[in-house]
Scaffold this active site. Structure first.
Site, mmCIF file in Angstrom:
data_model
loop_
_atom_site.group_PDB
_atom_site.id
_atom_site.type_symbol
_atom_site.label_atom_id
_atom_site.label_comp_id
_atom_site.label_asym_id
_atom_site.label_seq_id
_atom_site.Cartn_x
_atom_site.Cartn_y
_atom_site.Cartn_z
ATOM 1 N N GLY A 216 -97.199 -22.535 10.351
ATOM 2 C CA GLY A 216 -97.873 -21.455 11.087
ATOM 3 C C GLY A 216 -99.205 -21.109 10.449
ATOM 4 N N ASN A 217 -99.793 -20.002 10.867
ATOM 5 C CA ASN A 217 -101.050 -19.554 10.259
ATOM 6 C C ASN A 217 -101.101 -18.029 10.218
ATOM 7 O OD1 ASN A 217 -102.354 -18.607 12.796
ATOM 8 N ND2 ASN A 217 -102.137 -20.775 13.337
ATOM 9 N N HIS A 218 -102.177 -17.508 9.640
ATOM 10 C CA HIS A 218 -102.254 -16.066 9.366
ATOM 11 C C HIS A 218 -102.686 -15.226 10.562
ATOM 12 C CE1 HIS A 218 -101.551 -16.515 5.149
ATOM 13 N NE2 HIS A 218 -102.567 -17.355 5.002
ATOM 14 N N ALA B 211 -105.052 -18.993 17.548
ATOM 15 C CA ALA B 211 -105.180 -19.954 16.444
ATOM 16 C C ALA B 211 -104.084 -20.997 16.664
ATOM 17 C CB ALA B 211 -105.000 -19.246 15.116
#
Ligand code: C5P
Length: 405
Positions: free
Chosen positions: A214-216, A281
């Site tokens: 995943g990402n922030h 994102a």
């Protein structure tokens, strides 16, 4: 009917250079103030010969700034802060000397320094005698400035202070004002009833039943954009992945997890939408084979085989109808501008919004953000750090103006 206060919350610098047309600037200031603008006057020394600072200070309700230092106080007028403060700068009258200095980046007075450090759109309303206007050097200078994105408010023809007749009269204050209204404000009701597809948050690519890549992304920026669009009357379909924010109301929600799911959902919605704002994102890679069981820990090193996710934006914008507008967001940590411009082209976008991680106080999960915007038609604009909700409003206003006009 004239809508009042159209320039509420707009900060406009009016830069006055030396020329007889400066006597008309009090009227321009009145027009801007009546519409709610905050107006800061910057004058050159020679402009003082044509209009008094007192007049402009009273009308603008702010001290007029002329020099880098306020003589008696020793205080510094910070040109960088002024340049960042403004939403718009209009130089009127812009004399031949000021235009020439702008062309060559000369900043030997406060006004020129502010122009050089500004990130907002700049307009020039030239005023000079007809021969000076027609002179090759002035014409070349104006051409160069226009190529750099500075907008020209054409001088008009008629009687000149010299007694000659021809082109060189500054556009009337009403015309300058109307240009700013046209260029700075979105057309009335532009978004009303328009269908807009907004994606937000980050995607999660499963590794096994319990783990993911995943990402922030928090979803804050995408949600702020959705809210700004909803406030303008748009019908928003919001496709969102992993988020840590409260969902905006008054739009249709489409929760998804992975890039593939986001693609499928967006594909179903895109054809019906006028605008796509791809803020999400999206993971660039997914795991080639998702394990159906939790992967057991061993002592050996462990490698995951990753394959590319579908590029949702490229797939959708590659098939867009002529009336559809596609806007991408790029997060870059090096060669930011060049990479963003490459994406604008390669992904067939109308506009790309560049996020940089250079400022630690803005971005992922933070309340504030700053971006640079690049449009296919060559328009560019830096929006300085501000709360994500005001940034979203500014972005929506600007895009609607730029993409339509
Ligand atoms: O190529 P890059 O990921 O930097 O491009 C960013 C833009 O492309 C964003 O608007 C993002 O939402 C979109 N994107 C996408 N599908 C992907 C990766 C990014 O639509 N697989």
């Amino acid at each position: 009917m004239l809508r009042k206060n159209r320039f509420n919350n707009k900060k406009i610098i009016v830069g006055v250079s030396g020329g007889i047309a400066a006597y008309k600037i009090p009227h321009l200031v009145r027009l801007l103030k009546k519409e709610g603008a905050e107006v800061q006057i910057l004058m050159t020394e020679s402009a003082k010969n044509f209009v008094t600072p007192q007049t402009l200070s009273v009308l603008s309700e702010r001290p007029v700034l002329i020099n880098f230092f306020q003589n008696d106080l020793g205080e510094w007028n910070n040109h960088i802060d002024l340049g960042l403060w403004a939403d718009a700068i209009v130089i009127a009258p812009a004399g031949a000397n000021t235009l020439a200095k702008m062309t060559h980046g000369i900043c030997d007075n406060l006004l020129l320094s502010v122009i050089l450090s500004a990130r907002c759109p700049i307009w020039v309303a030239p005023a000079m005698d007809l021969d000076m206007w027609e002179h090759a050097s002035t014409q070349e200078n104006v051409g160069t400035l226009q190529k750099r994105g500075i907008r020209l408010i054409e001088p008009t023809e008629g009687f000149l202070a010299s007694g000659l007749e021809g082109k060189g009269r500054m556009a009337e204050p009403e015309a300058i004002f109307n240009t700013l209204v046209h260029d700075l404000l979105p057309p009335d009701n532009y978004f009303s009833g328009k269908k807009v597809l907004v994606t937000a948050g980050g995607t999660r690519e499963s590794i096994d039943p319990v783990r993911f890549i995943g990402n922030h992304s928090s979803g804050k920026m995408g949600f702020a954009i959705a809210e700004a669009l909803i406030a303008c009357g748009a019908e928003v379909s919001l496709v969102y992945g992993s988020v840590s924010e409260k969902l905006p109301k008054n739009c249709i929600h489409y929760p998804v997890v992975s890039a593939e799911e986001m693609l499928e959902t967006c594909k179903g919605l895109f054809a019906d939408c006028s605008i796509l704002m791809m803020v999400a994102a999206v993971a660039d890679y997914q795991v080639q084979t998702i394990s159906s069981q939790k992967i057991k820990k061993t002592d050996a090193a462990f490698a995951l085989e990753l394959v590319k996710t579908p590029d949702i934006l490229t797939l959708l914008s590659g098939n867009k109808a002529p009336h559809q507008i596609c806007i991408g967001f790029a997060l870059e940590t090096e060669n930011e501008q060049a990479n963003a411009l490459a994406k604008l082209k390669n992904k067939n976008l109308d506009c790309i919004v560049l996020n940089s991680l250079n400022n630690p106080n803005v971005g992922f999960g933070k309340e504030s953000h700053e971006v640079d915007v690049f449009c296919k038609n060559g328009n560019t604009w830096s929006i300085p750090a501000q709360h994500k909700s005001t940034l979203a409003e500014t972005l929506i206003n600007t895009l609607s103006v730029w993409l339509l006009k």
